[in-house]
Write a protein that holds these residues in place. Structure first.
Motif, PDB file in Angstrom:
ATOM      1  N   ASP A  68       0.851  -1.193   0.000  1.00  0.00           N
ATOM      2  CA  ASP A  68       0.000   0.000   0.000  1.00  0.00           C
ATOM      3  C   ASP A  68       0.886   1.242   0.000  1.00  0.00           C
ATOM      4  O   ASP A  68       1.504   1.572   1.011  1.00  0.00           O
ATOM      5  CB  ASP A  68      -0.918  -0.013   1.226  1.00  0.00           C
ATOM      6  N   ASP A  69       0.966   1.923  -1.140  1.00  0.00           N
ATOM      7  CA  ASP A  69       1.854   3.081  -1.230  1.00  0.00           C
ATOM      8  C   ASP A  69       1.220   4.377  -0.734  1.00  0.00           C
ATOM      9  O   ASP A  69       1.899   5.401  -0.610  1.00  0.00           O
ATOM     10  CB  ASP A  69       2.362   3.265  -2.663  1.00  0.00           C
ATOM     11  N   ARG A  70      -0.071   4.350  -0.402  1.00  0.00           N
ATOM     12  CA  ARG A  70      -0.759   5.589  -0.018  1.00  0.00           C
ATOM     13  C   ARG A  70      -0.227   6.223   1.264  1.00  0.00           C
ATOM     14  O   ARG A  70      -0.104   7.457   1.328  1.00  0.00           O
ATOM     15  CB  ARG A  70      -2.264   5.311   0.100  1.00  0.00           C
ATOM     16  N   PRO A  71       0.109   5.442   2.311  1.00  0.00           N
ATOM     17  CA  PRO A  71       0.636   6.093   3.523  1.00  0.00           C
ATOM     18  C   PRO A  71       1.904   6.900   3.270  1.00  0.00           C
ATOM     19  O   PRO A  71       2.125   7.933   3.918  1.00  0.00           O
ATOM     20  CB  PRO A  71       0.907   4.912   4.461  1.00  0.00           C
ATOM     21  N   GLY A  72       2.735   6.467   2.336  1.00  0.00           N
ATOM     22  CA  GLY A  72       3.957   7.204   2.038  1.00  0.00           C
ATOM     23  C   GLY A  72       3.668   8.563   1.422  1.00  0.00           C
ATOM     24  O   GLY A  72       4.268   9.579   1.798  1.00  0.00           O
ATOM     25  N   ILE A  73       2.750   8.592   0.460  1.00  0.00           N
ATOM     26  CA  ILE A  73       2.376   9.864  -0.170  1.00  0.00           C
ATOM     27  C   ILE A  73       1.698  10.779   0.847  1.00  0.00           C
ATOM     28  O   ILE A  73       1.973  11.986   0.914  1.00  0.00           O
ATOM     29  CB  ILE A  73       1.447   9.611  -1.364  1.00  0.00           C
ATOM     30  N   ALA A  74       0.817  10.207   1.664  1.00  0.00           N
ATOM     31  CA  ALA A  74       0.140  11.006   2.692  1.00  0.00           C
ATOM     32  C   ALA A  74       1.149  11.621   3.651  1.00  0.00           C
ATOM     33  O   ALA A  74       1.013  12.786   4.059  1.00  0.00           O
ATOM     34  CB  ALA A  74      -0.863  10.139   3.453  1.00  0.00           C
ATOM     35  N   ALA A  75       2.181  10.861   4.015  1.00  0.00           N
ATOM     36  CA  ALA A  75       3.209  11.378   4.916  1.00  0.00           C
ATOM     37  C   ALA A  75       3.970  12.539   4.282  1.00  0.00           C
ATOM     38  O   ALA A  75       4.327  13.515   4.953  1.00  0.00           O
ATOM     39  CB  ALA A  75       4.170  10.258   5.310  1.00  0.00           C
ATOM     40  N   ALA A  76       4.227  12.444   2.961  1.00  0.00           N
ATOM     41  CA  ALA A  76       4.928  13.531   2.266  1.00  0.00           C
ATOM     42  C   ALA A  76       4.095  14.802   2.277  1.00  0.00           C
ATOM     43  O   ALA A  76       4.607  15.907   2.548  1.00  0.00           O
ATOM     44  CB  ALA A  76       5.241  13.108   0.832  1.00  0.00           C
ATOM     45  N   VAL A  77       2.798  14.675   1.990  1.00  0.00           N
ATOM     46  CA  VAL A  77       1.922  15.851   2.002  1.00  0.00           C
ATOM     47  C   VAL A  77       1.827  16.442   3.405  1.00  0.00           C
ATOM     48  O   VAL A  77       1.928  17.667   3.595  1.00  0.00           O
ATOM     49  CB  VAL A  77       0.518  15.484   1.474  1.00  0.00           C
ATOM     50  N   THR A  78       1.640  15.597   4.410  1.00  0.00           N
ATOM     51  CA  THR A  78       1.554  16.076   5.798  1.00  0.00           C
ATOM     52  C   THR A  78       2.819  16.822   6.205  1.00  0.00           C
ATOM     53  O   THR A  78       2.767  17.873   6.848  1.00  0.00           O
ATOM     54  CB  THR A  78       1.303  14.892   6.748  1.00  0.00           C
ATOM     55  N   HIS A  79       3.961  16.295   5.826  1.00  0.00           N
ATOM     56  CA  HIS A  79       5.241  16.944   6.129  1.00  0.00           C
ATOM     57  C   HIS A  79       5.296  18.339   5.515  1.00  0.00           C
ATOM     58  O   HIS A  79       5.694  19.317   6.177  1.00  0.00           O
ATOM     59  CB  HIS A  79       6.373  16.071   5.580  1.00  0.00           C
ATOM     60  N   LEU A  80       4.865  18.471   4.269  1.00  0.00           N
ATOM     61  CA  LEU A  80       4.889  19.776   3.598  1.00  0.00           C
ATOM     62  C   LEU A  80       3.891  20.747   4.218  1.00  0.00           C
ATOM     63  O   LEU A  80       4.179  21.941   4.368  1.00  0.00           O
ATOM     64  CB  LEU A  80       4.599  19.588   2.109  1.00  0.00           C
TER      65      LEU A  80
END
Length: 352
Positions: free
Chosen positions: A168-180
């Motif tokens: 599931d690659d979605r948590p990684g993308i979500a983490a990138a957006v949250t960080h920004l």
């Protein structure tokens, strides 16, 4: 002339036993006295005997090989660091078993489907890996029709009726957006993969969902093809907007690295003028200037798990589907709090 390869007959003659006894001893089967087995193994070692792949395949009524057909332009595949690591993981599991990997690189989907048909018709492989899962993928029906076992590798792969390794690659993308968002960015763009690929869609949807969760409007998005040139072109398109993003989330490292170069060519500083995140955490990402903030995945483990699951399927052993740990964000120096982008300053000045 190359020296003749020792055969089972040579071992039998030197050990003073029948070929059947040699076969039993070399394959670890019962029916041979321990001292006879030891003598046969010693003679085989002295003669330099090694098992014939063809003979093993005939004895097992199998090809002793599995296949991977990749529908990508060769130049794009050569630049993508995911597949070398993925293939290395596959080989780490296959090699100790005496299994081989047959790799085919084809330019389009039509030839990919023809490749599967050819592999099945010729009996060249016992099963295949399926990567780059597609929306409305035609391969399940084809493989069922030709009777070729397969292991599915990718996101949204949780159907228990199909052997799969799910990531599931979605948590990684979500983490990138949250960080920004936490850094203060409010206009966060995305350079996405093709809509035909499940992981292209899932990463784009995860980016949009994370912005909604932060009560932010969906930023600008450009769909690309996972290539460096595609990433550079998409970055230029985003930077040409009247109000460009202050941060861009890329669907893979290759496009992100090209995006960093495109931004630098415009005279922009990363991360002072533009924050950038990637996906894959390829080896080079930590050695860029600045080092790339990216989502870490483990393509090697993907390949290893996929090979183990495929062999279980081929050998008729029951095995549960595998769900690998989700990817996670590795924060480096390509992201920082935003400052007003130079073109935004011009845009605001023009409208005063």
């Amino acid at each position: 002339m190359a020296p003749r390869r020792p055969t089972i007959s040579d071992v039998a003659r030197s050990a003073g036993v029948s070929k059947g006894a040699v076969s039993f001893a070399l394959n670890g089967r019962p029916g041979v006295a321990p001292e006879t087995r030891d003598r046969i193994l010693a003679v085989a070692g002295e003669l330099g005997w090694t098992p014939s792949h063809r003979a093993r395949a005939l004895a097992a009524s199998r090809a002793l090989a599995v296949g991977l057909v990749i529908a990508r332009p060769p130049e794009t595949l050569g630049a993508d660091p995911f597949f070398p690591a993925f293939i290395a993981g596959i080989e780490s599991a296959l090699s100790p078993l005496g299994q081989s990997l047959l790799l085919q690189v084809v330019p389009d989907r039509e030839r990919e489907l023809a490749g599967y048909r050819g592999l099945a018709a010729d009996g060249r492989v016992d099963g295949v890996f399926l990567t780059d899962l597609r929306v409305d993928d035609p391969r399940p029906e084809l493989l069922a029709e030709i009777g070729l076992p397969a292991i599915w590798v990718g996101p949204d792969c949780t159907d228990d009726s199909r052997p799969c390794v799910a990531v599931d690659d979605r948590p990684g993308i979500a983490a990138a957006v949250t960080h920004l968002v936490e850094l203060g960015h409010r206009v966060i763009g995305h350079v996405a993969g093709p809509d035909e690929f499940v992981h292209g869609v899932s990463r784009r949807e995860a980016w949009a969902a994370a912005l909604r969760a932060a009560d932010l409007p969906e930023g600008p998005c450009v769909r690309s093809d996972f290539s460096a040139q595609g990433g550079a072109d998409a970055t230029k398109a985003l930077l040409d907007l009247s109000a460009p993003p202050t941060a861009i989330v890329y669907a893979n490292d290759l496009m992100a690295i090209a995006g960093m170069a495109a931004a630098a060519a415009r005279g922009l500083d990363v991360p002072r003028d533009l924050s950038i995140t990637g996906f894959d955490d390829t080896e080079v990402s930590a050695h860029l200037q600045p080092p790339l903030t990216t989502v870490r995945t483990d393509a090697y483990t993907w390949g290893q798990a996929a090979a183990e699951r495929l062999m279980a399927t081929v050998e008729g052993r029951g095995a549960p589907n595998v769900t690998l740990p989700p990817p996670f964000l590795v924060v480096r120096a390509s992201t920082a709090p935003p400052r007003i982008h130079p073109s935004q300053v011009r845009h605001e000045t023009e409208h005063r």
